[in-house]
Design a protein around this motif. Structure first.
Motif, PDB file in Angstrom:
ATOM      1  N   GLY A 281      -9.683  -7.029   1.240  1.00  0.00           N
ATOM      2  CA  GLY A 281      -9.779  -5.389   0.982  1.00  0.00           C
ATOM      3  C   GLY A 281      -8.416  -4.904   1.038  1.00  0.00           C
ATOM      4  O   GLY A 281      -7.352  -5.403   1.076  1.00  0.00           O
ATOM      5  N   GLN A 282      -8.493  -3.635   1.281  1.00  0.00           N
ATOM      6  CA  GLN A 282      -7.187  -2.644   1.588  1.00  0.00           C
ATOM      7  C   GLN A 282      -6.468  -3.409   2.621  1.00  0.00           C
ATOM      8  O   GLN A 282      -7.148  -3.420   3.495  1.00  0.00           O
ATOM      9  N   ALA A 283      -5.131  -3.274   2.711  1.00  0.00           N
ATOM     10  CA  ALA A 283      -4.262  -3.678   3.777  1.00  0.00           C
ATOM     11  C   ALA A 283      -3.535  -2.692   4.308  1.00  0.00           C
ATOM     12  O   ALA A 283      -2.681  -2.088   3.763  1.00  0.00           O
ATOM     13  N   TYR A 316      -0.217  -1.099  -1.168  1.00  0.00           N
ATOM     14  CA  TYR A 316       0.834  -0.513  -2.021  1.00  0.00           C
ATOM     15  C   TYR A 316       1.933  -1.547  -2.224  1.00  0.00           C
ATOM     16  O   TYR A 316       2.446  -1.883  -3.514  1.00  0.00           O
ATOM     17  N   LEU A 317       2.412  -2.113  -1.252  1.00  0.00           N
ATOM     18  CA  LEU A 317       3.673  -2.948  -1.375  1.00  0.00           C
ATOM     19  C   LEU A 317       3.251  -4.419  -2.415  1.00  0.00           C
ATOM     20  O   LEU A 317       3.898  -4.672  -3.006  1.00  0.00           O
ATOM     21  N   ALA A 318       1.892  -4.659  -1.600  1.00  0.00           N
ATOM     22  CA  ALA A 318       1.599  -6.107  -2.479  1.00  0.00           C
ATOM     23  C   ALA A 318       1.503  -5.897  -4.002  1.00  0.00           C
ATOM     24  O   ALA A 318       1.740  -6.818  -4.617  1.00  0.00           O
ATOM     25  N   PHE A 323      -2.200   2.286  -3.889  1.00  0.00           N
ATOM     26  CA  PHE A 323      -2.774   2.128  -2.357  1.00  0.00           C
ATOM     27  C   PHE A 323      -4.007   1.483  -2.202  1.00  0.00           C
ATOM     28  O   PHE A 323      -4.518   0.855  -0.990  1.00  0.00           O
ATOM     29  N   GLY A 324      -4.925   1.333  -3.224  1.00  0.00           N
ATOM     30  CA  GLY A 324      -6.357   0.822  -3.109  1.00  0.00           C
ATOM     31  C   GLY A 324      -6.433  -0.668  -3.406  1.00  0.00           C
ATOM     32  O   GLY A 324      -7.289  -1.369  -3.420  1.00  0.00           O
ATOM     33  N   ALA A 325      -5.286  -1.244  -3.843  1.00  0.00           N
ATOM     34  CA  ALA A 325      -5.505  -2.517  -4.267  1.00  0.00           C
ATOM     35  C   ALA A 325      -5.924  -3.579  -3.146  1.00  0.00           C
ATOM     36  O   ALA A 325      -5.835  -3.492  -2.006  1.00  0.00           O
ATOM     37  N   GLU A 326      -6.630  -4.421  -3.657  1.00  0.00           N
ATOM     38  CA  GLU A 326      -7.630  -5.305  -2.929  1.00  0.00           C
ATOM     39  C   GLU A 326      -6.360  -6.537  -2.481  1.00  0.00           C
ATOM     40  O   GLU A 326      -5.895  -6.949  -3.366  1.00  0.00           O
ATOM     41  N   VAL A 327      -6.269  -6.676  -1.287  1.00  0.00           N
ATOM     42  CA  VAL A 327      -5.495  -7.964  -0.753  1.00  0.00           C
ATOM     43  C   VAL A 327      -6.314  -8.949  -0.321  1.00  0.00           C
ATOM     44  O   VAL A 327      -7.190  -8.687   0.686  1.00  0.00           O
TER      45      VAL A 327
END
Lengths: 482, 331
Positions: A281-283, A316-318, A323-327
């Motif tokens: 999920g979001q990290a 965001y960094l990954a 900002f919403g990217a799933e990690v």
């Protein structure tokens, strides 16, 4: 988990005695930890050696002769240590991880052979000339020798990291059966040797070596300047090291950030371990993290930590801007690396990296104001910081190497499958013990050598042994610059 | 793309696997010859107690030992690159021997380097122990490793191979030093050198006799072949001829003949192995070698580099040729 630290240390001890795998991993990890310090010392010192040698031959100024003579001695001691610790490592692939050597031999053997033939020989042959040949070769050949020694060190890192980068992001091969065993067959050399990881690792590692040595040179120079402010030679060495740090330390942060994104792309499991990110999920990004209890030291989950975090910035960094990217979280995997080691190593490395930037900026300001050697506080800070580059370098290496477990070749071969099938726990433990004893001896010896060299240098600058405070006055023996 | 330039499914030349078998043993031979005399210097150092002589011994090998030592890494990595199965099985099967050898190398390498760092009697004594111990155990264990490679677990041949490598190292070390030191010392050194020559030649004959009698590692037939007989006869001739040269004080010529002996020893190893490459596993050169593309690649890129390396060595030995100067070399 009870009182986990103590217990797990005991458990680990027993596991080492009983398991060839654990003992082999500890042995390899331990030998590479010691080796890498000396190898990166050569890499980082090389530019200094070339510069001092060139200036010495070119200008005939005493200060460069003094600096060259001192640092070549350090380089030589480091090179010998690097050699004697490197040779056992080149055998450990066969002795401890023969399945790995056999599976990957076709892919890793070539680059390793090149390391020996193209880099190691270059360094060893021309170091002989650099150390003993001042009166036997011309000036130009002499300077060239220093360049070739440095080139050897930098090429060495290049070939070794080709191998390591392939293990992290393997490409350019297919699995075939040979002599009854599944092994990797080279199909595309360009893909195999120029892996996506290669340029990242090379820049990050070479720059880490430069930073570590800049800190070491700055620390030693600061100590000598603190004892003996009149020395031109060591004032210029200090200035040089600070300027180098001013370039290399910020670069490492910028580069490291981009490198992290690349890791998330290629080794999401390692990235998740670096952030102790369990649920997909979001990290968040944990800027600072402190354990709430000793449990959190061995298993750093978000709820176990006091953190200063930037919500969603991990995503965001990954992802490079979302900002919403799933990690992907660690729970997605069957086996995970020892998360705590990776998580804390990463924090330690990054924290030190920012400390170095701070020291560099402070030093740069003092250089700008022309007050570098007057600031006793700065001199003392640099003396204290001199070993920290290596601490950052080692922990960074742990992030890379422990972070990719359980794989020795990412996605292809597990470390547990790579270990020798004939090795007994007793043999592996015996040799582990031997390497620990011998290499502790090596590290202590290296530190003593540095101490003697510094003491001798101070003596030649006229500082008396018993004298604790700063020593002012004309410098003996040497006329002119110094 | 490289795969268009290099054949993917055929070796550049038909005999490339055999050429690599030769190349790997060439690297081993270079190591045994070059670091061999370094070991010999270390052992002779043990029986000379005069401080000036000892300093001269250290000066004789100071600029070159590091470069000599790299040949063992060249050998190991070339073996891995071309014959990964042999590399991994040889080292895994001989775990303690292999790690014992590299630990001996650690001590041999550190001793002399550390000795000069500090002017203190006790410090010198300890670093001397490291130097001497490493110089004895490294060739002994490497020889035993070679013995295990050739003959498997047979105890006596393995031990004799180890002792043989120690003897030939003393011989080459003595010849090297004799060519670089003043006549009085050289005359004493040749006595050790000639003794080592006889011990070495006797050892090889006993070793091969033992192998024939016990058929250790199934190598009896290989030993009773014409090439082996030729190499042994040549070794005896070179060894005895070298001793005569030494007696006459022709130390440079002696050195050349002395270096021929470990070379012949490596050739003997090659003959005994071929066409297998690791007799205990029964693996043949052709079976153990890597696939064509990989071997072609390391050939095309690697052989020019190997020539360059040989040129470096010519340069290095050229810079430090001639007798040791009174103050040693350089700084």
């Amino acid at each position: 988990m009870g009182p986990p630290l103590l217990l797990s240390a005991v458990d680990l001890g027993w596991a080492a005695l009983l398991s060839p795998e654990i003992a082999s991993r500890m042995q390899f990890g331990w030998t590479i930890s010691v080796h890498i310090i000396f190898a990166s010392l050569s890499i980082g010192l090389a530019p200094f050696i070339v510069y001092f040698t060139w200036r010495d031959v070119r200008t005939n100024e005493q200060r460069y002769a003094r600096l060259r003579s001192f640092w070549v001695k350090v380089f030589a001691a480091g090179f010998v240590m690097g050699t004697v610790t490197g040779i056992p490592m080149s055998f450990q692939f066969g002795t401890n991880f023969p399945q790995f050597a056999e599976v990957a031999g076709e892919l890793i053997g070539g680059p390793l052979a090149f390391e020996a033939k193209m880099a190691f020989f270059l360094e060893a042959v021309f170091l002989g000339v650099l150390l003993y040949g001042r009166d036997r070769v011309g000036d130009r050949t002499y300077v060239l020798s220093s360049v070739l020694v440095g080139l050897g060190a930098w090429l060495s890192g290049f070939w070794i990291l080709i191998v390591n980068a392939w293990m992290q992001t393997p490409r350019g091969y297919e699995m075939v059966t040979r002599n009854g065993m599944e092994v990797a067959k080279l199909t595309d050399p360009v893909a195999a040797f120029l892996t996506p990881r290669m340029p990242w690792m090379y820049l990050h590692m070479m720059n880490a070596s430069v930073i570590s040595v800049a800190l070491l040179v700055a620390g030693v120079s600061a100590y000598i300047v603190w004892k003996r402010p009149e020395t031109d030679a060591w004032n210029s060495a200090l200035r040089l090291a600070v300027v180098l740090l001013l370039v290399s330390a910020p670069f490492q942060a910028v580069h490291g950030d981009a490198y992290g994104r690349h890791v998330e792309d290629t080794q999401p499991q390692k990235f998740a371990a670096m952030e102790a990110h369990y649920e997909t999920g979001q990290a968040d990004l944990h800027l600072l993290a402190f354990p709430k209890s000793t449990d959190a030291l061995t298993d750093p989950r978000a709820e176990n930590l006091f953190t200063v975090s930037l919500p969603a910035v991990g995503s965001y960094l990954a992802s490079g801007g979302d900002f919403g990217a799933e990690v992907v979280g660690l729970n997605e995997y069957e086996e995970n690396p020892p998360v705590a080691l990776v998580f804390w190593s990463f924090r330690f490395m990054v924290g030190l990296g920012f400390l170095f930037i701070g020291l560099a900026l402070w030093g740069g300001y003092l250089v700008y104001r022309g007050r570098l050697s007057d600031s006793t506080r700065y001199l003392k800070a640099m003396i204290a910081a001199s070993p920290l580059g290596y601490a950052a370098l080692l922990t960074g290496w742990y992030v890379t190497e422990i972070g990719r477990q359980p794989w020795v070749i990412q996605g292809e071969l597990k470390t547990s499958e790579a270990v020798s099938s004939t090795l007994t726990g007793a043999e592996a433990t015996l040799t582990l013990g031997g390497f620990v004893v011998v290499y502790v001896g090596l590290v202590l010896t290296a530190l003593y050598i540095l101490k003697w060299l510094v003491r001798e240098e101070l003596r030649s600058l006229g500082v008396r042994e018993s004298n604790e405070s700063r020593w002012h006055g004309p410098i003996p023996w040497v006329s002119g610059d110094d | 793309m490289t795969d268009q330039l290099l054949p993917v499914d055929a070796y550049l030349v038909e005999s490339l696997p055999e050429i690599w078998f030769g190349a790997v043993l060439f690297a081993l031979g270079m190591y045994v010859v070059l670091d061999g005399f370094d070991f010999g210097i270390g052992m002779l150092y043990a029986i000379r107690t005069d401080e000036r002589e000892r300093e001269a011994f250290l000066a004789a090998f100071g600029p070159i030992w590091d470069a000599n030592e790299v040949w063992i890494v060249a050998f190991g990595t070339m073996l891995l690159a071309a014959f990964p199965r042999v590399y991994s099985r040889l080292l895994a099967d001989n775990y303690l021997l292999a790690l014992g050898f590299v630990v001996a190398l650690v001590f041999r390498g550190l001793g002399p380097e550390l000795r000069e760092q500090r002017d203190d009697e006790r410090w010198k004594r300890y670093t001397d122990y490291a130097f001497i111990g490493g110089s004895v155990f490294a060739p002994l264990l490497l020889g035993m490793l070679a013995g295990r490679w050739l003959f498997g677990g047979a105890t006596l041949p393995v031990a004799l191979t180890g002792v043989g490598l120690v003897a030939v190292s003393i011989l080459t070390g003595a010849a090297f030093l004799a060519a670089k030191t003043e006549p009085g010392l050289a005359a004493e050194l040749r006595t050790y050198g000639i003794g080592a020559t006889l011990a070495y030649l006797g050892g090889v004959v006993v070793l091969l006799g033992t192998v024939v009698l016990t058929d250790a590692g199934g190598a009896a037939d290989a030993v009773l072949s014409l090439p082996v007989a030729a190499v042994v006869a040549l070794s005896v001739a070179v060894g005895l001829g070298g001793s005569v040269l030494a007696r006459r004080g022709r130390y440079r010529a002696w050195l050349v003949s002395a270096l021929a002996l470990p070379t012949l020893l490596t050739i003997l190893v090659a003959i005994l192995l071929y066409p297998t490459i690791y007799p205990p596993t029964g693996l043949l050169v052709r079976e153990a070698v890597v696939s064509p593309l990989a071997l072609n690649l390391v050939t095309v890129l690697g052989f020019p580099v190997l020539l360059l390396v040989l040129w470096y060595f010519k340069f290095l030995y050229g810079v430090f040729s001639g007798p040791i100067e009174s103050e040693g070399y350089g700084e």
